[in-house]
Design a protein around this motif. Structure first.
Motif, PDB file in Angstrom:
ATOM      1  N   PRO A  25       0.801  -1.087  -0.234  1.00 41.64           N
ATOM      2  CA  PRO A  25      -0.134  -0.045   0.119  1.00 41.64           C
ATOM      3  C   PRO A  25       0.954   1.324   0.035  1.00 41.64           C
ATOM      4  N   GLN A  26       0.628   2.370  -0.542  1.00 43.75           N
ATOM      5  CA  GLN A  26       1.204   3.600  -0.785  1.00 43.75           C
ATOM      6  C   GLN A  26       0.800   4.366   0.499  1.00 43.75           C
ATOM      7  N   ARG A  27       1.675   4.672   1.291  1.00 42.24           N
ATOM      8  CA  ARG A  27       1.670   5.399   2.510  1.00 42.24           C
ATOM      9  C   ARG A  27       1.603   6.737   2.402  1.00 42.24           C
ATOM     10  N   LYS A  28       0.665   7.353   3.042  1.00 40.47           N
ATOM     11  CA  LYS A  28       0.526   8.769   2.746  1.00 40.47           C
ATOM     12  C   LYS A  28       1.450   9.403   3.742  1.00 40.47           C
ATOM     13  N   LYS A  29       2.457  10.203   3.379  1.00 34.84           N
ATOM     14  CA  LYS A  29       3.322  10.665   4.286  1.00 34.84           C
ATOM     15  C   LYS A  29       2.810  12.048   4.801  1.00 34.84           C
ATOM     16  N   SER A  30       3.094  12.199   6.063  1.00 39.46           N
ATOM     17  CA  SER A  30       2.548  13.621   6.717  1.00 39.46           C
ATOM     18  C   SER A  30       3.927  14.589   6.288  1.00 39.46           C
ATOM     19  N   GLN A  31       3.565  15.709   5.848  1.00 39.36           N
ATOM     20  CA  GLN A  31       4.547  16.916   5.602  1.00 39.36           C
ATOM     21  C   GLN A  31       5.335  17.431   6.715  1.00 39.36           C
ATOM     22  N   ASN A  32       4.627  17.692   7.806  1.00 39.09           N
ATOM     23  CA  ASN A  32       5.153  18.400   8.929  1.00 39.09           C
ATOM     24  C   ASN A  32       5.043  17.502   9.984  1.00 39.09           C
ATOM     25  N   TYR A  33       6.197  17.297  10.472  1.00 40.73           N
ATOM     26  CA  TYR A  33       6.465  16.891  11.865  1.00 40.73           C
ATOM     27  C   TYR A  33       7.174  17.811  12.847  1.00 40.73           C
ATOM     28  N   VAL A  34       6.468  17.616  14.295  1.00 43.26           N
ATOM     29  CA  VAL A  34       7.122  18.379  14.965  1.00 43.26           C
ATOM     30  C   VAL A  34       7.527  17.745  16.366  1.00 43.26           C
ATOM     31  N   VAL A  35       8.270  17.943  17.209  1.00 39.99           N
ATOM     32  CA  VAL A  35       8.912  17.223  18.291  1.00 39.99           C
ATOM     33  C   VAL A  35       7.748  17.813  19.548  1.00 39.99           C
ATOM     34  N   VAL A  36       7.321  17.124  20.414  1.00 36.72           N
ATOM     35  CA  VAL A  36       6.745  17.471  21.529  1.00 36.72           C
ATOM     36  C   VAL A  36       7.275  16.790  22.787  1.00 36.72           C
ATOM     37  N   GLN A  37       6.926  17.503  23.983  1.00 38.52           N
ATOM     38  CA  GLN A  37       7.394  17.041  25.227  1.00 38.52           C
ATOM     39  C   GLN A  37       6.163  16.809  26.080  1.00 38.52           C
ATOM     40  N   PHE A  38       6.038  15.641  26.588  1.00 39.69           N
ATOM     41  CA  PHE A  38       4.644  15.292  27.203  1.00 39.69           C
ATOM     42  C   PHE A  38       4.613  15.988  28.833  1.00 39.69           C
ATOM     43  N   LEU A  39       3.753  16.800  29.010  1.00 39.74           N
ATOM     44  CA  LEU A  39       3.479  17.322  30.257  1.00 39.74           C
ATOM     45  C   LEU A  39       2.943  16.376  31.404  1.00 39.74           C
ATOM     46  N   VAL A  40       2.470  15.348  31.005  1.00 42.16           N
ATOM     47  CA  VAL A  40       1.715  14.261  31.984  1.00 42.16           C
ATOM     48  C   VAL A  40       2.041  12.923  31.392  1.00 42.16           C
ATOM     49  N   SER A  41       1.731  11.991  32.043  1.00 37.47           N
ATOM     50  CA  SER A  41       1.804  10.569  31.540  1.00 37.47           C
ATOM     51  C   SER A  41       0.561  10.560  30.698  1.00 37.47           C
ATOM     52  N   HIS A  42       0.584   9.561  29.423  1.00 41.69           N
ATOM     53  CA  HIS A  42      -0.231   9.584  28.415  1.00 41.69           C
ATOM     54  C   HIS A  42      -0.361   7.963  27.727  1.00 41.69           C
ATOM     55  N   ALA A  71      -0.905   5.194  24.952  1.00 41.19           N
ATOM     56  CA  ALA A  71      -0.463   5.135  23.563  1.00 41.19           C
ATOM     57  C   ALA A  71      -1.526   5.869  22.756  1.00 41.19           C
ATOM     58  N   ILE A  72      -1.130   6.596  21.519  1.00 38.19           N
ATOM     59  CA  ILE A  72      -2.134   7.108  20.629  1.00 38.19           C
ATOM     60  C   ILE A  72      -1.754   6.511  19.316  1.00 38.19           C
ATOM     61  N   VAL A  73      -2.749   6.549  18.480  1.00 37.34           N
ATOM     62  CA  VAL A  73      -2.801   6.421  17.071  1.00 37.34           C
ATOM     63  C   VAL A  73      -2.705   7.839  16.281  1.00 37.34           C
ATOM     64  N   THR A  74      -1.483   8.140  15.246  1.00 33.00           N
ATOM     65  CA  THR A  74      -1.485   9.228  14.732  1.00 33.00           C
ATOM     66  C   THR A  74      -2.554   9.163  13.755  1.00 33.00           C
ATOM     67  N   GLU A  75      -2.579  10.307  12.904  1.00 35.32           N
ATOM     68  CA  GLU A  75      -3.267  10.531  11.880  1.00 35.32           C
ATOM     69  C   GLU A  75      -2.950   9.652  10.550  1.00 35.32           C
ATOM     70  N   GLU A  76      -1.569   9.027  10.733  1.00 41.03           N
ATOM     71  CA  GLU A  76      -1.207   7.967   9.715  1.00 41.03           C
ATOM     72  C   GLU A  76      -1.474   6.786  10.206  1.00 41.03           C
ATOM     73  N   PHE A  77      -2.268   6.458  11.237  1.00 39.67           N
ATOM     74  CA  PHE A  77      -2.632   5.265  11.696  1.00 39.67           C
ATOM     75  C   PHE A  77      -1.484   4.482  12.217  1.00 39.67           C
ATOM     76  N   ILE A  78      -0.361   5.018  12.863  1.00 41.03           N
ATOM     77  CA  ILE A  78       0.616   4.383  13.481  1.00 41.03           C
ATOM     78  C   ILE A  78       0.507   4.609  15.077  1.00 41.03           C
ATOM     79  N   GLN A  79       0.548   3.467  15.651  1.00 41.06           N
ATOM     80  CA  GLN A  79       0.573   3.569  17.318  1.00 41.06           C
ATOM     81  C   GLN A  79       1.903   3.814  17.886  1.00 41.06           C
TER      82      GLN A  79
END
Length: 158
Positions: free
Chosen positions: A101-118, A120-128
């Protein structure tokens, strides 16, 4: 035949991409050589030297061509001018590439720092990814990072 192979080898050496082979397959080269050798009046010792020369020339051609094929594949291109054997060798790789399958690549990535424990998340690209502890850094698609930031879970890392 020796001259034809020599010209083929020279063409391969002088070209970045595969050249048009003078034979449709390496098997054809072998069959033609065997026929020519059977009709040859050369003494056996000389025939053996000619065989050795043909083999070393063919090995050099195969080596060069396989390297070019692998280079083209690594560049995301489909090689052209392949022999029958090269097509059989590379065919399954091309089928796998076309089937994936052709993966849609997100153009913008940013680095975040978690302020609290969280969790797992699933990104807009469906990656956990995750789970995350307070203070963890993660590289996320900008849209996901913005969502987490708006909820007070993470902040963008400068």
């Amino acid at each position: 035949m020796i001259e034809k192979l020599r010209l083929w080898l020279t063409a391969e050496v002088n070209s970045r991409l595969l050249t048009e082979p003078p034979y449709s397959s390496y098997a054809e080269v072998a069959e033609r050589f065997i026929k020519e050798l059977q009709n040859s009046p050369l003494p056996q010792s000389l025939q053996d030297k000619v065989k050795d020369h043909i083999i070393s020339t063919l090995l050099a051609i195969v080596d060069l061509r396989i390297k070019k094929i692998l280079w083209e594949l690594s560049q995301g291109r489909t090689p052209s001018n392949m022999t029958a054997e090269e097509e059989r060798l590379i065919g399954p790789l091309l089928k796998i590439r076309q089937a994936s399958p052709q993966r849609k690549k997100s153009q913008n990535y940013v680095v975040v720092q978690f302020l609290v424990s969280h969790p797992a998340i699933v990104t807009e690209e469906f990656i956990q990814i995750g789970p995350f502890a307070k203070g963890d850094l993660a590289k996320l698609p900008a849209r996901d990072a913005k969502d987490l930031e708006e909820r007070g879970v993470a902040k963008r890392f400068p």
